[in-house]
Design a protein around this motif. Structure first.
Motif, PDB file in Angstrom:
ATOM      1  N   GLY A  82       9.558  -4.714   6.110  1.00 26.82           N
ATOM      2  CA  GLY A  82       8.611  -3.678   5.731  1.00 26.82           C
ATOM      3  C   GLY A  82       8.892  -2.340   6.386  1.00 26.82           C
ATOM      4  O   GLY A  82       8.832  -1.293   5.743  1.00 26.82           O
ATOM      5  N   LYS A  83       9.217  -2.344   7.678  1.00 25.24           N
ATOM      6  CA  LYS A  83       9.442  -1.058   8.349  1.00 25.24           C
ATOM      7  C   LYS A  83      10.712  -0.383   7.858  1.00 25.24           C
ATOM      8  O   LYS A  83      10.786   0.844   7.799  1.00 25.24           O
ATOM      9  CB  LYS A  83       9.438  -1.219   9.865  1.00 25.24           C
ATOM     10  N   THR A  84      11.707  -1.144   7.453  1.00 30.07           N
ATOM     11  CA  THR A  84      12.915  -0.551   6.864  1.00 30.07           C
ATOM     12  C   THR A  84      12.587   0.092   5.527  1.00 30.07           C
ATOM     13  O   THR A  84      13.069   1.193   5.224  1.00 30.07           O
ATOM     14  CB  THR A  84      14.003  -1.621   6.667  1.00 30.07           C
ATOM     15  N   LEU A  85      11.770  -0.592   4.739  1.00 36.22           N
ATOM     16  CA  LEU A  85      11.369  -0.038   3.445  1.00 36.22           C
ATOM     17  C   LEU A  85      10.506   1.211   3.613  1.00 36.22           C
ATOM     18  O   LEU A  85      10.605   2.147   2.823  1.00 36.22           O
ATOM     19  CB  LEU A  85      10.623  -1.094   2.631  1.00 36.22           C
ATOM     20  N   LYS A  86       9.675   1.244   4.644  1.00 29.92           N
ATOM     21  CA  LYS A  86       8.845   2.428   4.888  1.00 29.92           C
ATOM     22  C   LYS A  86       9.695   3.621   5.288  1.00 29.92           C
ATOM     23  O   LYS A  86       9.390   4.750   4.924  1.00 29.92           O
ATOM     24  CB  LYS A  86       7.808   2.129   5.971  1.00 29.92           C
ATOM     25  N   LYS A  87      10.768   3.385   6.031  1.00 25.95           N
ATOM     26  CA  LYS A  87      11.658   4.478   6.426  1.00 25.95           C
ATOM     27  C   LYS A  87      12.374   5.081   5.225  1.00 25.95           C
ATOM     28  O   LYS A  87      12.712   6.262   5.228  1.00 25.95           O
ATOM     29  CB  LYS A  87      12.691   3.985   7.443  1.00 25.95           C
ATOM     30  N   GLY A  88      12.617   4.277   4.201  1.00 26.92           N
ATOM     31  CA  GLY A  88      13.319   4.758   3.020  1.00 26.92           C
ATOM     32  C   GLY A  88      12.418   5.303   1.932  1.00 26.92           C
ATOM     33  O   GLY A  88      12.873   5.551   0.815  1.00 26.92           O
ATOM     34  N   ARG A  89      11.156   5.524   2.249  1.00 23.75           N
ATOM     35  CA  ARG A  89      10.170   5.968   1.260  1.00 23.75           C
ATOM     36  C   ARG A  89      10.576   7.272   0.571  1.00 23.75           C
ATOM     37  O   ARG A  89      10.482   7.396  -0.645  1.00 23.75           O
ATOM     38  CB  ARG A  89       8.815   6.123   1.939  1.00 23.75           C
ATOM     39  N   ILE A 125       2.324  -0.450  -3.221  1.00 25.24           N
ATOM     40  CA  ILE A 125       1.618  -1.735  -3.275  1.00 25.24           C
ATOM     41  C   ILE A 125       2.490  -2.832  -2.680  1.00 25.24           C
ATOM     42  O   ILE A 125       2.015  -3.691  -1.925  1.00 25.24           O
ATOM     43  CB  ILE A 125       1.208  -2.066  -4.725  1.00 25.24           C
ATOM     44  N   SER A 126       3.768  -2.788  -2.990  1.00 23.93           N
ATOM     45  CA  SER A 126       4.705  -3.773  -2.442  1.00 23.93           C
ATOM     46  C   SER A 126       4.771  -3.682  -0.925  1.00 23.93           C
ATOM     47  O   SER A 126       4.784  -4.706  -0.236  1.00 23.93           O
ATOM     48  CB  SER A 126       6.105  -3.562  -3.014  1.00 23.93           C
ATOM     49  N   LEU A 127       4.838  -2.459  -0.410  1.00 25.37           N
ATOM     50  CA  LEU A 127       4.879  -2.280   1.047  1.00 25.37           C
ATOM     51  C   LEU A 127       3.630  -2.851   1.704  1.00 25.37           C
ATOM     52  O   LEU A 127       3.718  -3.507   2.756  1.00 25.37           O
ATOM     53  CB  LEU A 127       5.008  -0.798   1.400  1.00 25.37           C
ATOM     54  N   HIS A 128       2.491  -2.617   1.103  1.00 24.12           N
ATOM     55  CA  HIS A 128       1.241  -3.147   1.652  1.00 24.12           C
ATOM     56  C   HIS A 128       1.256  -4.683   1.639  1.00 24.12           C
ATOM     57  O   HIS A 128       0.905  -5.321   2.634  1.00 24.12           O
ATOM     58  CB  HIS A 128       0.049  -2.610   0.861  1.00 24.12           C
ATOM     59  N   PHE A 129       1.677  -5.261   0.525  1.00 24.56           N
ATOM     60  CA  PHE A 129       1.700  -6.720   0.409  1.00 24.56           C
ATOM     61  C   PHE A 129       2.719  -7.328   1.375  1.00 24.56           C
ATOM     62  O   PHE A 129       2.447  -8.355   2.003  1.00 24.56           O
ATOM     63  CB  PHE A 129       2.000  -7.123  -1.040  1.00 24.56           C
ATOM     64  N   ILE A 130       3.865  -6.694   1.511  1.00 23.40           N
ATOM     65  CA  ILE A 130       4.883  -7.188   2.446  1.00 23.40           C
ATOM     66  C   ILE A 130       4.360  -7.098   3.879  1.00 23.40           C
ATOM     67  O   ILE A 130       4.591  -7.998   4.693  1.00 23.40           O
ATOM     68  CB  ILE A 130       6.202  -6.407   2.267  1.00 23.40           C
ATOM     69  N   GLY A 131       3.636  -6.020   4.182  1.00 24.33           N
ATOM     70  CA  GLY A 131       3.033  -5.903   5.509  1.00 24.33           C
ATOM     71  C   GLY A 131       2.050  -7.029   5.787  1.00 24.33           C
ATOM     72  O   GLY A 131       2.024  -7.584   6.897  1.00 24.33           O
ATOM     73  N   LEU A 132       1.250  -7.386   4.797  1.00 18.86           N
ATOM     74  CA  LEU A 132       0.314  -8.505   4.965  1.00 18.86           C
ATOM     75  C   LEU A 132       1.055  -9.822   5.178  1.00 18.86           C
ATOM     76  O   LEU A 132       0.663 -10.641   6.023  1.00 18.86           O
ATOM     77  CB  LEU A 132      -0.608  -8.615   3.749  1.00 18.86           C
TER      78      LEU A 132
END
Length: 141
Positions: A82-89, A125-132
């Motif tokens: 998730g944190k890698t995906l957030k960095k690539g936002r 939405i995917s980032l939120h679900f992956i975080g959960l």
């Protein structure tokens, strides 16, 4: 257990994307194309060109709507975090608009923006679900 849910969920997301495109995006795109030439031109649509246009319009939305499922599967497989995906936002936002400009068959900004913004919304939405999922996984460990 997750694999049993992926196929029906994938079909539901695909149909949701097609429905979104058909009922919300297609009327705007067709209106743009019909009004494009002004009053001097009469649009002549053949059945073949109309069906090709509809397919080129709704299929990308169906595929894009499966992005949360794909990202979740990659996360469950341990291939992305998730944190890698957030960095690539910021790259995803830029890439979404570029991809939407290439994929959509109409040159209007509204259709391109609807595809790009829906892709960005689904990414969030995917980032939120992956975080959960990652929180639940960390609690179990």
């Amino acid at each position: 257990t997750w694999t049993i849910l992926f196929v029906p969920l994938s079909v539901a997301l695909f149909l949701g994307g097609i429905g979104f495109s058909y009922f919300l995006v297609m009327p705007q795109s067709l209106h743009f194309l019909m009004a494009f030439g002004g009053e001097n031109f009469t649009p002549l649509l053949s059945m073949e060109s109309y069906l090709e246009f509809v397919l080129l319009m709704i299929l990308p939305f169906g595929v894009i709507f499966n992005m949360p499922l794909l990202m979740t599967a990659l996360s469950l497989a341990g291939l992305v975090q998730g944190k890698t995906l957030k960095k690539g936002r910021k790259f995803i936002i830029l890439g979404s608009f570029i991809l939407a400009a290439v994929i959509t068959p109409t040159p209007d900004i509204l259709t391109q923006s609807l595809l790009a913004l829906s892709a960005i919304g689904l990414y969030e939405i995917s980032l939120h679900f992956i975080g959960l999922l990652e929180k639940a996984k960390n609690r179990r460990l």
